[in-house]
Design a protein around this motif. Structure first.
Motif, PDB file in Angstrom:
ATOM      1  N   LYS A   1       0.830  -1.218   0.000  1.00  0.00           N
ATOM      2  CA  LYS A   1       0.000   0.000   0.000  1.00  0.00           C
ATOM      3  C   LYS A   1       0.861   1.264   0.000  1.00  0.00           C
ATOM      4  O   LYS A   1       0.542   2.241  -0.672  1.00  0.00           O
ATOM      5  CB  LYS A   1      -0.924  -0.006   1.213  1.00  0.00           C
ATOM      6  N   GLN A   2       1.954   1.237   0.759  1.00  0.00           N
ATOM      7  CA  GLN A   2       2.829   2.405   0.871  1.00  0.00           C
ATOM      8  C   GLN A   2       3.882   2.456  -0.243  1.00  0.00           C
ATOM      9  O   GLN A   2       4.713   3.352  -0.269  1.00  0.00           O
ATOM     10  CB  GLN A   2       3.520   2.410   2.235  1.00  0.00           C
ATOM     11  N   LYS A   3       3.868   1.461  -1.126  1.00  0.00           N
ATOM     12  CA  LYS A   3       4.818   1.372  -2.245  1.00  0.00           C
ATOM     13  C   LYS A   3       6.270   1.355  -1.764  1.00  0.00           C
ATOM     14  O   LYS A   3       7.146   2.011  -2.332  1.00  0.00           O
ATOM     15  CB  LYS A   3       4.579   2.496  -3.251  1.00  0.00           C
ATOM     16  N   ALA A   4       6.509   0.575  -0.715  1.00  0.00           N
ATOM     17  CA  ALA A   4       7.873   0.430  -0.184  1.00  0.00           C
ATOM     18  C   ALA A   4       8.682  -0.454  -1.122  1.00  0.00           C
ATOM     19  O   ALA A   4       8.168  -1.416  -1.682  1.00  0.00           O
ATOM     20  CB  ALA A   4       7.830  -0.182   1.212  1.00  0.00           C
ATOM     21  N   ASP A   5       9.945  -0.115  -1.286  1.00  0.00           N
ATOM     22  CA  ASP A   5      10.807  -0.951  -2.123  1.00  0.00           C
ATOM     23  C   ASP A   5      11.819  -1.737  -1.296  1.00  0.00           C
ATOM     24  O   ASP A   5      12.685  -2.410  -1.836  1.00  0.00           O
ATOM     25  CB  ASP A   5      11.479  -0.149  -3.232  1.00  0.00           C
TER      26      ASP A   5
END
Length: 147
Positions: free
Chosen positions: A107-111
């Motif tokens: 959801k937070q677009k963490a990589d």
């Protein structure tokens, strides 16, 4: 290198080390940090282990858990600010910690996900399982595990 790093915390000494490392890595790579704390939902039935409480009392308990989680994350925000790192605190309510961490990362677009390993071995690992192991197995982004 990384633009958004998610760090999971449970308030333990090991997770505090993971936070320190995640902040340092975020500062080094110029990434934003998402700090997540997963809080449980209150058991709803006798079979789940709940005590018979009315809905108002259950709400108070869940609010206290959420407030405690927010205080924990506020210390992460403060530590990040001291190192020039932007930290977004996220409290997630779920009974399955690993699923909540993976869903929040997506959801937070963490990589990158950073978390601590509690180093359980043998029968304890079999009986208790490992949230870290579940995240490692099912996450679609790299996971940095710190001991």
């Amino acid at each position: 290198m990384y633009t958004r790093i998610l760090v999971a915390t449970d308030g333990s000494t090991l997770s505090k080390k993971a936070i320190t490392s995640a902040i340092a890595l975020a500062a080094l790579s110029g990434a934003e940090l998402v700090a997540v704390k997963v809080t449980p939902r209150y058991p709803q039935s006798y079979f789940e282990g709940s005590l018979p409480l009315n809905p108002t009392e259950v709400s108070k308990i869940e609010k206290q858990w959420a407030d405690d989680a927010q205080k924990m994350l506020d210390t992460v925000v403060k530590a990040g600010k001291a190192k020039g790192v932007s930290v977004k605190p996220v409290v997630v309510k779920s009974d399955i910690v690993s699923d909540a961490i993976i869903a929040t990362a997506k959801k937070q677009k963490a990589d990158l996900i950073v978390m601590a390993s509690h180093g359980r071995r043998g029968i304890k690992r079999l009986l208790l399982g490992s949230e870290t192991q579940q995240v490692l197995t099912h996450a679609s982004v790299p996971v940095l595990v710190l001991r």
